[in-house]
Design a protein around this motif. Structure first.
Motif, PDB file in Angstrom:
ATOM      1  N   PRO A 310       0.833  -1.204   0.000  1.00 28.34           N
ATOM      2  CA  PRO A 310       0.000   0.000   0.000  1.00 28.34           C
ATOM      3  C   PRO A 310       0.864   1.249   0.000  1.00 28.34           C
ATOM      4  CG  PRO A 310       0.004  -1.027   2.176  1.00 28.34           C
ATOM      5  CD  PRO A 310       0.698  -1.976   1.244  1.00 28.34           C
ATOM      6  N   ALA A 311       0.288   2.350  -0.452  1.00 23.04           N
ATOM      7  CA  ALA A 311       1.023   3.615  -0.472  1.00 23.04           C
ATOM      8  C   ALA A 311       1.401   4.035   0.938  1.00 23.04           C
ATOM      9  CB  ALA A 311       0.163   4.694  -1.129  1.00 23.04           C
ATOM     10  N   TYR A 312       2.625   4.553   1.084  1.00 22.72           N
ATOM     11  CA  TYR A 312       3.066   5.146   2.348  1.00 22.72           C
ATOM     12  C   TYR A 312       3.131   6.646   2.126  1.00 22.72           C
ATOM     13  CZ  TYR A 312       5.653   5.714   6.726  1.00 22.72           C
ATOM     14  OH  TYR A 312       6.037   6.073   7.996  1.00 22.72           O
ATOM     15  N   LEU A 313       2.227   7.359   2.780  1.00 23.46           N
ATOM     16  CA  LEU A 313       2.098   8.797   2.554  1.00 23.46           C
ATOM     17  C   LEU A 313       2.711   9.572   3.707  1.00 23.46           C
ATOM     18  CD1 LEU A 313      -1.567   8.848   1.214  1.00 23.46           C
ATOM     19  CD2 LEU A 313       0.564   8.695  -0.077  1.00 23.46           C
ATOM     20  N   TYR A 314       3.664  10.441   3.369  1.00 25.63           N
ATOM     21  CA  TYR A 314       4.298  11.261   4.401  1.00 25.63           C
ATOM     22  C   TYR A 314       3.323  12.328   4.889  1.00 25.63           C
ATOM     23  CZ  TYR A 314       8.851   9.384   2.983  1.00 25.63           C
ATOM     24  OH  TYR A 314       9.908   8.558   2.714  1.00 25.63           O
ATOM     25  N   GLN A 315       3.121  12.357   6.188  1.00 22.16           N
ATOM     26  CA  GLN A 315       2.305  13.396   6.790  1.00 22.16           C
ATOM     27  C   GLN A 315       2.949  13.875   8.075  1.00 22.16           C
ATOM     28  OE1 GLN A 315      -1.823  12.329   7.171  1.00 22.16           O
ATOM     29  NE2 GLN A 315      -2.198  13.003   5.091  1.00 22.16           N
ATOM     30  N   VAL A 316       2.640  15.105   8.409  1.00 22.08           N
ATOM     31  CA  VAL A 316       3.149  15.718   9.631  1.00 22.08           C
ATOM     32  C   VAL A 316       1.949  16.029  10.515  1.00 22.08           C
ATOM     33  CG1 VAL A 316       4.435  17.661  10.583  1.00 22.08           C
ATOM     34  CG2 VAL A 316       5.041  16.752   8.337  1.00 22.08           C
ATOM     35  N   PRO A 317       1.994  15.700  11.807  1.00 25.53           N
ATOM     36  CA  PRO A 317       0.881  16.069  12.679  1.00 25.53           C
ATOM     37  C   PRO A 317       0.630  17.572  12.636  1.00 25.53           C
ATOM     38  CG  PRO A 317       2.375  14.567  13.799  1.00 25.53           C
ATOM     39  CD  PRO A 317       3.038  14.960  12.511  1.00 25.53           C
ATOM     40  N   LEU A 318      -0.618  17.969  12.776  1.00 23.05           N
ATOM     41  CA  LEU A 318      -0.965  19.388  12.729  1.00 23.05           C
ATOM     42  C   LEU A 318      -0.166  20.198  13.736  1.00 23.05           C
ATOM     43  CD1 LEU A 318      -4.839  19.175  12.285  1.00 23.05           C
ATOM     44  CD2 LEU A 318      -3.161  19.862  10.566  1.00 23.05           C
ATOM     45  N   GLU A 319       0.137  19.603  14.905  1.00 22.26           N
ATOM     46  CA  GLU A 319       0.838  20.352  15.950  1.00 22.26           C
ATOM     47  C   GLU A 319       2.273  20.708  15.537  1.00 22.26           C
ATOM     48  OE1 GLU A 319       1.905  18.435  19.550  1.00 22.26           O
ATOM     49  OE2 GLU A 319       2.207  16.481  18.620  1.00 22.26           O
ATOM     50  N   TYR A 320       2.812  20.054  14.493  1.00 21.56           N
ATOM     51  CA  TYR A 320       4.168  20.358  14.039  1.00 21.56           C
ATOM     52  C   TYR A 320       4.217  21.614  13.173  1.00 21.56           C
ATOM     53  CZ  TYR A 320       6.520  16.014  15.494  1.00 21.56           C
ATOM     54  OH  TYR A 320       7.090  15.002  16.215  1.00 21.56           O
ATOM     55  N   ILE A 321       3.074  22.060  12.671  1.00 25.82           N
ATOM     56  CA  ILE A 321       3.060  23.191  11.753  1.00 25.82           C
ATOM     57  C   ILE A 321       3.354  24.480  12.515  1.00 25.82           C
ATOM     58  CG2 ILE A 321       1.606  24.588  10.231  1.00 25.82           C
ATOM     59  CD1 ILE A 321       0.166  22.057   9.426  1.00 25.82           C
ATOM     60  N   PRO A 322       4.394  25.227  12.110  1.00 28.39           N
ATOM     61  CA  PRO A 322       4.696  26.490  12.778  1.00 28.39           C
ATOM     62  C   PRO A 322       3.490  27.430  12.749  1.00 28.39           C
ATOM     63  CG  PRO A 322       6.465  25.873  11.269  1.00 28.39           C
ATOM     64  CD  PRO A 322       5.334  24.921  11.013  1.00 28.39           C
ATOM     65  N   ALA A 323       3.249  28.104  13.874  1.00 24.79           N
ATOM     66  CA  ALA A 323       2.171  29.106  14.027  1.00 24.79           C
ATOM     67  C   ALA A 323       0.792  28.490  14.200  1.00 24.79           C
ATOM     68  CB  ALA A 323       2.151  30.089  12.856  1.00 24.79           C
ATOM     69  N   LEU A 324       0.695  27.145  14.169  1.00 20.74           N
ATOM     70  CA  LEU A 324      -0.600  26.519  14.429  1.00 20.74           C
ATOM     71  C   LEU A 324      -0.603  26.046  15.884  1.00 20.74           C
ATOM     72  CD1 LEU A 324      -2.439  24.012  12.048  1.00 20.74           C
ATOM     73  CD2 LEU A 324      -2.895  24.232  14.484  1.00 20.74           C
ATOM     74  N   GLY A 325      -1.015  26.923  16.788  1.00 22.96           N
ATOM     75  CA  GLY A 325      -1.017  26.619  18.207  1.00 22.96           C
ATOM     76  C   GLY A 325      -2.299  25.943  18.653  1.00 22.96           C
ATOM     77  N   PRO A 326      -2.406  25.636  19.956  1.00 18.47           N
ATOM     78  CA  PRO A 326      -3.581  24.933  20.483  1.00 18.47           C
ATOM     79  C   PRO A 326      -4.902  25.643  20.207  1.00 18.47           C
ATOM     80  CG  PRO A 326      -1.803  24.951  22.102  1.00 18.47           C
ATOM     81  CD  PRO A 326      -1.379  25.851  20.987  1.00 18.47           C
ATOM     82  N   LYS A 327      -4.936  26.971  20.322  1.00 14.22           N
ATOM     83  CA  LYS A 327      -6.187  27.695  20.095  1.00 14.22           C
ATOM     84  C   LYS A 327      -6.624  27.609  18.630  1.00 14.22           C
ATOM     85  CE  LYS A 327      -5.731  30.995  23.910  1.00 14.22           C
ATOM     86  NZ  LYS A 327      -5.634  32.439  24.295  1.00 14.22           N
ATOM     87  N   THR A 328      -5.651  27.703  17.736  1.00 13.43           N
ATOM     88  CA  THR A 328      -5.981  27.590  16.306  1.00 13.43           C
ATOM     89  C   THR A 328      -6.452  26.182  15.973  1.00 13.43           C
ATOM     90  OG1 THR A 328      -4.269  29.240  15.830  1.00 13.43           O
ATOM     91  CG2 THR A 328      -5.115  27.976  13.969  1.00 13.43           C
ATOM     92  N   LEU A 329      -5.810  25.182  16.585  1.00 15.40           N
ATOM     93  CA  LEU A 329      -6.236  23.799  16.359  1.00 15.40           C
ATOM     94  C   LEU A 329      -7.660  23.590  16.867  1.00 15.40           C
ATOM     95  CD1 LEU A 329      -5.656  20.955  15.419  1.00 15.40           C
ATOM     96  CD2 LEU A 329      -4.494  20.512  17.592  1.00 15.40           C
ATOM     97  N   ASP A 330      -7.970  24.128  18.048  1.00 14.75           N
ATOM     98  CA  ASP A 330      -9.343  24.030  18.574  1.00 14.75           C
ATOM     99  C   ASP A 330     -10.340  24.667  17.617  1.00 14.75           C
ATOM    100  OD1 ASP A 330      -8.501  22.718  20.835  1.00 14.75           O
ATOM    101  OD2 ASP A 330      -8.512  24.488  22.114  1.00 14.75           O
ATOM    102  N   LYS A 331      -9.946  25.796  17.014  1.00 11.39           N
ATOM    103  CA  LYS A 331     -10.832  26.483  16.068  1.00 11.39           C
ATOM    104  C   LYS A 331     -11.097  25.598  14.847  1.00 11.39           C
ATOM    105  CE  LYS A 331      -9.930  30.842  15.380  1.00 11.39           C
ATOM    106  NZ  LYS A 331      -9.326  32.094  14.823  1.00 11.39           N
ATOM    107  N   LEU A 332     -10.045  24.924  14.360  1.00 12.65           N
ATOM    108  CA  LEU A 332     -10.207  24.023  13.222  1.00 12.65           C
ATOM    109  C   LEU A 332     -11.158  22.877  13.542  1.00 12.65           C
ATOM    110  CD1 LEU A 332      -6.535  23.808  11.912  1.00 12.65           C
ATOM    111  CD2 LEU A 332      -8.510  24.605  10.597  1.00 12.65           C
ATOM    112  N   ILE A 333     -10.986  22.285  14.724  1.00  6.66           N
ATOM    113  CA  ILE A 333     -11.831  21.157  15.105  1.00  6.66           C
ATOM    114  C   ILE A 333     -13.278  21.607  15.301  1.00  6.66           C
ATOM    115  CG2 ILE A 333     -12.253  19.455  16.937  1.00  6.66           C
ATOM    116  CD1 ILE A 333      -9.179  19.239  17.191  1.00  6.66           C
ATOM    117  N   ASP A 334     -13.475  22.791  15.881  1.00  4.68           N
ATOM    118  CA  ASP A 334     -14.834  23.322  16.047  1.00  4.68           C
ATOM    119  C   ASP A 334     -15.529  23.487  14.695  1.00  4.68           C
ATOM    120  OD1 ASP A 334     -14.597  23.420  18.782  1.00  4.68           O
ATOM    121  OD2 ASP A 334     -14.066  25.548  18.857  1.00  4.68           O
ATOM    122  N   HIS A 335     -14.774  23.906  13.688  1.00  3.16           N
ATOM    123  CA  HIS A 335     -15.378  24.156  12.371  1.00  3.16           C
ATOM    124  C   HIS A 335     -15.565  22.867  11.561  1.00  3.16           C
ATOM    125  CE1 HIS A 335     -14.695  28.465  12.926  1.00  3.16           C
ATOM    126  NE2 HIS A 335     -15.424  28.661  11.843  1.00  3.16           N
TER     127      HIS A 335
END
Length: 387
Positions: A310-335
């Motif tokens: 099967p394909a092995y797809l490189y992904q990075v957890p959202l928390e690794y993205i610079p400037a994407l902090g906990p509050k922004t992540l919460d906003k994404l999940i809420d939406h």
């Protein structure tokens, strides 16, 4: 009809219901109920493997969830909680007379009853079964045999990490030095390896590969995972998928670029800089921690990639993205409902009004495996490079 399910099968328990430690190095917030809530409501993971279920206090808590009707045990194995199915697992350390070094393995069982039998059996072969990843006093094959007697699944864990793994220091060249190869159901790659790297070892070609988080905190759940095609999320179906029975199978692996892992690069043991010559030109140390890439190069027995992987797809957890902090992540999940939706499905145009163009573009690059990486090694994670 077959459907596709996201699964992360290696998650630790930090604390039991009495507040006592289970995985000492894991977060105190990693309780059974918190894990299930995080997976079901925030991560969007359909199947989780909790690998400290042999601990008697954890078994008591699981039984209480069933008694309180917060969870339901499935007829074909697994425990349903909300939108997520729990697979009962146990991580164990083997270091018998055939091992060159300690090896961690994962054993999974279909029912609370079978895990309880296994836990009681372990208590005669282990000094403290209340804690995670404890030493098993017996042979590796005896542990495999007991797992199979209880209709369990047996998987060597994070097989290339320099410490406490099959190929790190556990064997000199081949898994047959320690294990019965017929009693292995899958191979867990670990954060510093991918399918292409593992397939350089010919004896692994027969096995399904799994990619799991080895989460020691709630945030790390689903930093690696797989998409599995099954009729429903049960233990029996998982067994069938690992052996590709009746079209059940792992259809995609989602993992961090191996260079993000803690042990990809060989580094100086003292200063953790890449180690290319002795002594280290930075600190003059002559000791090093061998990276996964170099260890696989030593073990290499095949140069032919398998076409049916099967394909092995490189992904990075959202928390690794610079400037994407906990509050922004919460906003994404809420939406958008959960992290799986954000990572895999929401288009850029929908993301921009919520988080802005820059972070939205980085999420799309994450999805397409295009983020720039700085390699990790010696216990230090790699990171996303700033452009």
């Amino acid at each position: 009809m077959l459907k596709d399910y996201y699964a992360d099968l290696h998650i630790h328990v930090g604390r039991n219901q009495y507040g006592g430690p289970v995985k000492i190095t894991a977060s105190k917030h990693l309780t059974i109920e918190n894990i299930l809530l995080e997976a079901s409501e925030r991560k969007g993971i359909d199947i989780v493997g909790v690998i400290d279920c042999q601990a008697p206090a954890v078994l008591e808590e699981l039984q209480q969830l069933l008694s309180d009707s917060k969870a339901v045990e499935k007829k074909e194995g697994g425990i349903q909680f909300g939108n997520t199915t729990l697979m009962l697992g146990s991580e164990i350390e083997i270091y018998d007379q055939n091992c060159a070094g300690p090896i961690h393995v994962l054993c999974y069982f279909p029912f609370l009853k079978s895990m309880t039998i296994f836990s009681n059996w372990l208590s005669d072969h282990m000094k403290n079964s209340q804690l995670s990843s404890q030493r098993f006093y017996g042979s590796a094959v005896a542990l495999q045999q007991k797992t199979k007697e209880l209709d369990g699944i047996f998987i060597p864990a994070h097989v290339f990490t320099p410490f406490k793994s099959l190929f790190g220091k556990g064997v000199r060249q081949s898994l047959e030095e320690v294990f019965n190869p017929e009693w292995i159901d899958a191979i867990e790659l670990g954060l510093s390896a991918d399918t292409h790297m593992a397939d350089q070892i010919a004896e692994l070609h027969r096995y399904t590969y799994v990619t799991n988080s080895d989460a020691h905190s709630l945030a790390k759940i689903a930093r690696e995972y797989q998409l599995i095609r099954m009729a429903e999320p049960t233990f029996k179906e998982l067994q069938m998928a690992f052996h590709q029975i009746e079209e059940r199978k792992v259809i995609k692996n989602f993992g961090m670029n191996p260079r993000l892992g803690k042990y990809y690069t060989t580094v100086c043991q003292k200063c953790l800089r890449p180690y290319k010559e002795s002594p280290c030109p930075q600190c003059e140390s002559v000791t090093f921690i061998k990276g996964v890439a170099d260890r696989i190069a030593e073990l290499k027995t095949s140069s032919q990639p398998l076409s049916n992987r099967p394909a092995y797809l490189y992904q990075v957890p959202l928390e690794y993205i610079p400037a994407l902090g906990p509050k922004t992540l919460d906003k994404l999940i809420d939406h958008f409902g959960n992290e799986m939706s954000v990572i895999h499905h929401v288009n850029k145009e929908a993301l921009i009004p919520v988080i802005g163009n820059k972070i939205a573009e980085m999420i799309i690059q994450l999805r397409e495996g295009k983020l720039l990486i700085e390699s990790g090694g010696g216990g230090k994670y790699g990171k996303i490079a700033h452009k």
